[in-house]
Scaffold this motif. Structure first.
Motif, PDB file in Angstrom:
ATOM      1  N   ALA A  17      40.987  47.085 -22.209  1.00  0.00           N
ATOM      2  CA  ALA A  17      40.922  45.637 -22.376  1.00  0.00           C
ATOM      3  C   ALA A  17      40.268  44.953 -21.183  1.00  0.00           C
ATOM      4  CB  ALA A  17      42.329  45.083 -22.595  1.00  0.00           C
ATOM      5  N   ARG A  18      40.309  45.592 -20.000  1.00  0.00           N
ATOM      6  CA  ARG A  18      39.729  44.980 -18.805  1.00  0.00           C
ATOM      7  C   ARG A  18      38.199  45.057 -18.806  1.00  0.00           C
ATOM      8  NH1 ARG A  18      43.955  47.688 -15.880  1.00  0.00           N
ATOM      9  NH2 ARG A  18      42.489  49.062 -14.778  1.00  0.00           N
ATOM     10  N   TYR A  19      37.607  45.822 -19.716  1.00  0.00           N
ATOM     11  CA  TYR A  19      36.170  46.039 -19.701  1.00  0.00           C
ATOM     12  C   TYR A  19      35.401  45.181 -20.700  1.00  0.00           C
ATOM     13  CZ  TYR A  19      36.508  50.042 -16.567  1.00  0.00           C
ATOM     14  OH  TYR A  19      36.726  50.846 -15.475  1.00  0.00           O
ATOM     15  N   GLY A  20      36.055  44.614 -21.659  1.00  0.00           N
ATOM     16  CA  GLY A  20      35.336  43.840 -22.659  1.00  0.00           C
ATOM     17  C   GLY A  20      34.464  44.695 -23.548  1.00  0.00           C
ATOM     18  N   VAL A  21      34.954  45.894 -23.895  1.00  0.00           N
ATOM     19  CA  VAL A  21      34.176  46.808 -24.743  1.00  0.00           C
ATOM     20  C   VAL A  21      34.913  47.084 -26.051  1.00  0.00           C
ATOM     21  CG1 VAL A  21      32.937  47.915 -22.846  1.00  0.00           C
ATOM     22  CG2 VAL A  21      35.199  48.801 -23.526  1.00  0.00           C
ATOM     23  N   GLY A  22      35.635  46.094 -26.525  1.00  0.00           N
ATOM     24  CA  GLY A  22      36.406  46.278 -27.735  1.00  0.00           C
ATOM     25  C   GLY A  22      37.800  46.794 -27.411  1.00  0.00           C
ATOM     26  N   SER A  23      38.547  47.109 -28.445  1.00  0.00           N
ATOM     27  CA  SER A  23      39.909  47.609 -28.270  1.00  0.00           C
ATOM     28  C   SER A  23      39.963  49.103 -28.540  1.00  0.00           C
ATOM     29  CB  SER A  23      40.873  46.875 -29.198  1.00  0.00           C
ATOM     30  OG  SER A  23      40.432  46.977 -30.546  1.00  0.00           O
ATOM     31  N   ARG A  86      35.548  43.624 -15.832  1.00  0.00           N
ATOM     32  CA  ARG A  86      35.165  42.204 -15.755  1.00  0.00           C
ATOM     33  C   ARG A  86      35.145  41.685 -14.325  1.00  0.00           C
ATOM     34  NH1 ARG A  86      38.475  41.712 -20.649  1.00  0.00           N
ATOM     35  NH2 ARG A  86      37.151  41.110 -22.435  1.00  0.00           N
ATOM     36  N   ASP A  87      35.877  42.353 -13.437  1.00  0.00           N
ATOM     37  CA  ASP A  87      35.900  41.952 -12.032  1.00  0.00           C
ATOM     38  C   ASP A  87      34.896  42.732 -11.182  1.00  0.00           C
ATOM     39  OD1 ASP A  87      37.968  40.085 -12.448  1.00  0.00           O
ATOM     40  OD2 ASP A  87      39.481  41.671 -12.320  1.00  0.00           O
TER      41      ASP A  87
END
Length: 312
Positions: A17-23, A86-87
């Protein structure tokens, strides 16, 4: 088997979830390899490799490996980079281990390479060496000549438990290499472990160079010698395939020509490559329990390769 650390599903889902690559859709342990724990991870958007770095990989070395792969990728080499969350963070901590979520590359590792595939692998290595001319970071080679002596001492008399007379053979080879090891050849960062199982291919095309965790600063042509010893023999080391050897070197030189002094030193470099893998396999052979899930690799397969190069 190469899943030493189990990752709870909830922790893995939170990581994704921290990567923004779907679930997270699924995660399956990958059996190949012996160094780290690897999972094939599918999300609703794509596929990735999650690698957890076990005790053989020093966490302090991870920034070097990641910078190396980023540099190669920027030069269009087919390598899998560690994604940033994302960070902007590439090195995570998962199940108590340092970890990276890594790009998935298509392709398979060949077990019986053809000459065309060997040529493609040689070319990929040459292209990598061209790209690394501008890479300025360094990492010492702990498995170079000094490391061979140390490892032979650690194995000690137990070498003869693997094969009668192996201890003396190793001692004699170390003495020969001490005298004949080249000291004035070009040095660079090298892969140092480009076996067929670290090259992904689709047909005769290289689609991925993987597992850079032995990469270090070393004599550049030694990297080609390592690859030659890994690709050009039968699995037990008893049969050398000259066609594979010629194709591998031709592919390399099409991208990165060897200097005359590198060609002259090649038999010594290849002998050093064989001794390196003989000793690391011997250490693992002597220190891996017979009932362990990791399959021990035969050290004598590289003694036979060593005998081939010694006869040149």
């Amino acid at each position: 088997m190469a899943v030493y650390t189990q990752v709870p599903t909830e922790e893995l889902a939170a990581l994704i979830a921290r990567y923004g690559v779907g679930s997270l859709v699924s995660a399956k342990g990958i059996a190949e390899g012996v160094e780290n724990s690897n999972y094939l991870v599918d999300t609703t958007e794509s596929r990735f490799i999650l690698t957890l770095y076990e005790k053989r990989v020093d966490e302090a070395d991870l920034p070097f490996f990641i910078a190396l792969l980023d540099h190669l990728a920027a030069s269009s080499n087919p390598v899998p980079c560690a994604l940033r969350d994302r960070d902007g963070v590439q090195i995570q901590r998962v199940a108590g281990r340092p970890a990276c979520l890594i790009e998935f590359l298509p392709g398979v590792s060949v077990t019986r390479p053809t000459a065309a595939q060997a040529r493609a692998a040689g070319a990929a290595l040459g292209q990598m060496h061209v790209a690394l001319r501008s890479f300025t970071q360094e990492r010492p080679n702990s498995l170079g000549p000094a490391g061979w002596h140390a490892l032979a001492e650690r194995c000690g008399p137990q070498l003869d438990a693997i094969a009668s007379g192996l201890g003396k053979r190793v001692s004699d080879e170390l003495a020969w290499l001490d005298v004949h090891w080249p000291t004035d050849l070009p040095r660079a960062v090298v892969h140092a472990d480009l076996f067929p199982d670290n090259v992904l291919m689709l047909g005769d095309k290289v689609t991925g160079l993987i597992d850079f965790y032995f990469s270090c600063t070393e004599i550049r042509a030694w990297d080609l010698a390592v690859t030659h010893s890994a690709w050009c023999f039968s699995a037990d080391g008893s049969r050398f395939d000259a066609a594979l050897g010629d194709a591998l070197i031709a592919g390399y030189e099409a991208e990165h020509p060897l200097r005359p002094e590198e060609r002259a030193a090649f038999p010594a470099l290849a002998r050093g490559a064989c001794l390196r893998f003989l000793l690391t396999r011997a250490w693992d052979w002597l220190n891996t329990p017979a009932d362990a899930l990791v399959t021990r690799k035969d050290p004598l397969a590289f003694l036979r390769r060593l005998d081939h190069y010694a006869a040149l």
